[in-house]
Every structure is written in structure tokens, then in C-alpha cells.
Design a protein around this motif. Structure first.
Motif, short mmCIF file in Angstrom:
data_model
loop_
_atom_site.label_atom_id
_atom_site.label_comp_id
_atom_site.label_asym_id
_atom_site.label_seq_id
_atom_site.Cartn_x
_atom_site.Cartn_y
_atom_site.Cartn_z
N MET A 181 -44.11 0.57 -11.09
CA MET A 181 -42.87 0.24 -10.40
C MET A 181 -41.93 -0.42 -11.40
O MET A 181 -42.29 -1.39 -12.05
CB MET A 181 -43.20 -0.73 -9.26
CG MET A 181 -42.00 -1.33 -8.57
SD MET A 181 -42.49 -2.15 -7.04
CE MET A 181 -42.03 -3.80 -7.41
N PRO A 182 -40.72 0.08 -11.54
CA PRO A 182 -39.76 -0.53 -12.46
C PRO A 182 -39.18 -1.83 -11.87
O PRO A 182 -39.39 -2.13 -10.70
CB PRO A 182 -38.67 0.53 -12.59
CG PRO A 182 -38.75 1.30 -11.32
CD PRO A 182 -40.21 1.28 -10.91
N VAL A 183 -38.45 -2.57 -12.71
CA VAL A 183 -37.76 -3.76 -12.23
C VAL A 183 -36.78 -3.32 -11.14
O VAL A 183 -36.06 -2.33 -11.30
CB VAL A 183 -37.01 -4.46 -13.39
CG1 VAL A 183 -36.15 -5.58 -12.87
CG2 VAL A 183 -38.01 -4.99 -14.42
N GLU A 202 -39.71 -9.20 -5.28
CA GLU A 202 -39.63 -7.86 -5.86
C GLU A 202 -39.79 -7.91 -7.38
O GLU A 202 -40.48 -7.07 -7.98
CB GLU A 202 -38.31 -7.20 -5.50
CG GLU A 202 -38.19 -6.84 -4.03
CD GLU A 202 -36.83 -6.30 -3.69
OE1 GLU A 202 -36.67 -5.05 -3.75
OE2 GLU A 202 -35.92 -7.10 -3.39
N LEU A 203 -39.16 -8.90 -8.02
CA LEU A 203 -39.26 -9.02 -9.47
C LEU A 203 -40.70 -9.29 -9.90
O LEU A 203 -41.20 -8.71 -10.86
CB LEU A 203 -38.32 -10.12 -9.99
CG LEU A 203 -38.32 -10.35 -11.50
CD1 LEU A 203 -37.98 -9.07 -12.27
CD2 LEU A 203 -37.34 -11.47 -11.86
N LEU A 204 -41.39 -10.16 -9.17
CA LEU A 204 -42.77 -10.48 -9.54
C LEU A 204 -43.74 -9.35 -9.23
O LEU A 204 -44.74 -9.17 -9.93
CB LEU A 204 -43.21 -11.78 -8.88
CG LEU A 204 -42.53 -13.04 -9.45
CD1 LEU A 204 -42.90 -14.27 -8.64
CD2 LEU A 204 -42.86 -13.23 -10.92
N ASP A 257 -46.94 -4.91 -11.89
CA ASP A 257 -47.11 -3.50 -12.24
C ASP A 257 -46.90 -3.27 -13.74
O ASP A 257 -47.65 -2.53 -14.37
CB ASP A 257 -46.13 -2.63 -11.44
CG ASP A 257 -46.52 -2.48 -9.98
OD1 ASP A 257 -47.66 -2.86 -9.62
OD2 ASP A 257 -45.68 -2.01 -9.20
N LEU A 258 -45.86 -3.91 -14.30
CA LEU A 258 -45.60 -3.75 -15.73
C LEU A 258 -46.72 -4.37 -16.57
O LEU A 258 -47.12 -3.82 -17.59
CB LEU A 258 -44.25 -4.37 -16.09
CG LEU A 258 -43.02 -3.65 -15.54
CD1 LEU A 258 -41.77 -4.48 -15.75
CD2 LEU A 258 -42.88 -2.27 -16.17
N LYS A 259 -47.23 -5.51 -16.13
CA LYS A 259 -48.33 -6.17 -16.84
C LYS A 259 -49.55 -5.25 -16.89
O LYS A 259 -50.22 -5.15 -17.92
CB LYS A 259 -48.67 -7.49 -16.15
CG LYS A 259 -49.77 -8.27 -16.85
CD LYS A 259 -50.04 -9.58 -16.13
CE LYS A 259 -51.18 -10.34 -16.79
NZ LYS A 259 -51.48 -11.60 -16.09
N TRP A 278 -46.76 -17.92 -9.41
CA TRP A 278 -45.65 -17.74 -8.47
C TRP A 278 -45.91 -16.55 -7.55
O TRP A 278 -45.65 -16.63 -6.35
CB TRP A 278 -44.34 -17.57 -9.24
CG TRP A 278 -43.69 -18.87 -9.61
CD1 TRP A 278 -44.31 -20.06 -9.88
CD2 TRP A 278 -42.30 -19.10 -9.75
NE1 TRP A 278 -43.38 -21.02 -10.20
CE2 TRP A 278 -42.13 -20.45 -10.12
CE3 TRP A 278 -41.17 -18.31 -9.61
CZ2 TRP A 278 -40.88 -21.03 -10.35
CZ3 TRP A 278 -39.91 -18.88 -9.85
CH2 TRP A 278 -39.77 -20.23 -10.20
N LEU A 279 -46.41 -15.46 -8.11
CA LEU A 279 -46.68 -14.28 -7.29
C LEU A 279 -47.75 -14.60 -6.25
O LEU A 279 -47.62 -14.21 -5.08
CB LEU A 279 -47.11 -13.11 -8.17
CG LEU A 279 -47.37 -11.79 -7.46
CD1 LEU A 279 -46.17 -11.33 -6.63
CD2 LEU A 279 -47.77 -10.71 -8.47
#
Length: 194
Positions: A1-3, A86-88, A93-95, A159-160
């Protein structure tokens, strides 16, 4: 999932000509200074809390001449995101794909994840900490920001987990005024340390 749906928010410049830069951006964009200290200046020309920021290398990394273009230029480009949740989720996903931020910090008016692309170009993905741009701007102009213009670091995994556990985003985004002031991370700090 992108930012999620990033929108350009602000540009940070490194300079050795701070007063000239402030004058130029004031004249060209009609920008006003919302906060300034000896090392940093933040300006806006619309409802956004800041559109430009300037890091004065004469204070942060003294020694070079104004015409030395080495570290002078764009430090990073920032993008607004719709929500920290959404950002987290995008962060997770990016991690999992091996892409991680080099700095996670709550600036007080916004909370941000900073990434660098394979060429080292730095970008900030941020979420406002207040309901409105006007409240963010008031925070910028207030005493609390002047006491800590960099912010307090946070662990995005913590935070997530808090958000997934039901914590309200507004509570999560409230800066800890007594938290330790974060050092500046990324390319700018490497220049200072190098």
C-alpha cells in the motif's frame, strides 16, 4: 500500500543567505514569517501553517562561505496525508517491503515520517495535529513551539499499536511538551556532524 494521497505541503531549504531568502520569498510569494529563531525560519503565504522553512547553515554548520553551494539547496519536500492511521498503515506495509523512515517526530503542529529515496532525496509525510490549519498556525506562533521547534520523536510501531487498540488519533497527536527535544535527523544533521 502506498502512502495515502500525499499532497505537497512545504519545502525546506538550507541557506547561508537567510535574510536575503526571507526577503525574496516575502516579495515573490507574499509570505509571512510564522516563526523564526537564530537557526530556523518558517513562512506561509496561505492557510497552511508553513509552506517554506529555511535552515541557516551559518548557525547550524558555520565555516563555509555564502557562495559555497555544497550543502545549500533543498533539504526535503513535505507531503500532507489525510490521517495518521492511514499513514501508519502505509508505514507498516512499506516496512514489510524493506522501506523504513529515518526519522519519526511529532513537531507539535504536525507529526511526520521522513524517508529518503535511493538517491538520498528526502521527503516528509505528515499529518496535522490539530483540526484546522488556523489552529496549527496558532501553535506555530505560540510559546510552546519556540521552546521546541524540532519536536519529540516517536516510535511508529507503538503509535500504530495504540491506534489499532482504539486510541483516538487526536490524543495520539498531542505533543508531550516535556518530551526530549529531538536532534535533527537526515542529510542536514550529517553535514553538521561530518
Amino acid at each position: 500500500m502506498p502512502v495515502p494521497t500525499p499532497k505537497p505541503a512545504h519545502v525546506v531549504y538550507r541557506t547561508r543567505r537567510l535574510s536575503e531568502m526571507l526577503d525574496w520569498y516575502s516579495k515573490v510569494f507574499g509570505a509571512e514569517i510564522v516563526h523564526q529563531n537564530p537557526a530556523l525560519a518558517f513562512l506561509t503565504h496561505d492557510e497552511e501553517h508553513h509552506r517554506f522553512a529555511f535552515a541557516d547553515l551559518n548557525v547550524i554548520a558555520p565555516g563555509d562561505e555564502a557562495d559555497d553551494r555544497g550543502p545549500i539547496g533543498v533539504d526535503h519536500i513535505a507531503y500532507d496525508c489525510p490521517s495518521m492511521a492511514e499513514l501508519l498503515e502505509a508505514y507498516a506495509d512499506l516496512k514489510a517491503q524493506g522501506i523504513e523512515p529515518y526519522w519519526c517526530v511529532n513537531h507539535g503542529m504536525s507529526a511526520s515520517l521522513y524517508y529518503a529515496d535511493p538517491d538520498g532525496n528526502q521527503m516528509e509525510f505528515s499529518v496535522d495535529c490539530f483540526e484546522s490549519k488556523a489552529e496549527c498556525k496558532r501553535y506555530f506562533k505560540g510559546e510552546n513551539f519556540g521552546e521546541n521547534p524540532v519536536g519529540v520523536e516517536f516510535d511508529p510501531d507503538e503509535w500504530l499499536a495504540k491506534l489499532r487498540g482504539g486510541m483516538a488519533e487526536a490524543d495520539l497527536l498531542r505533543i508531550d511538551a516535556n518530551g526530549p527535544v529531538s536532534p535533527i535527523r537526515g542529510e542536514l544533521m550529517e553535514m553538521v556532524d561530518g
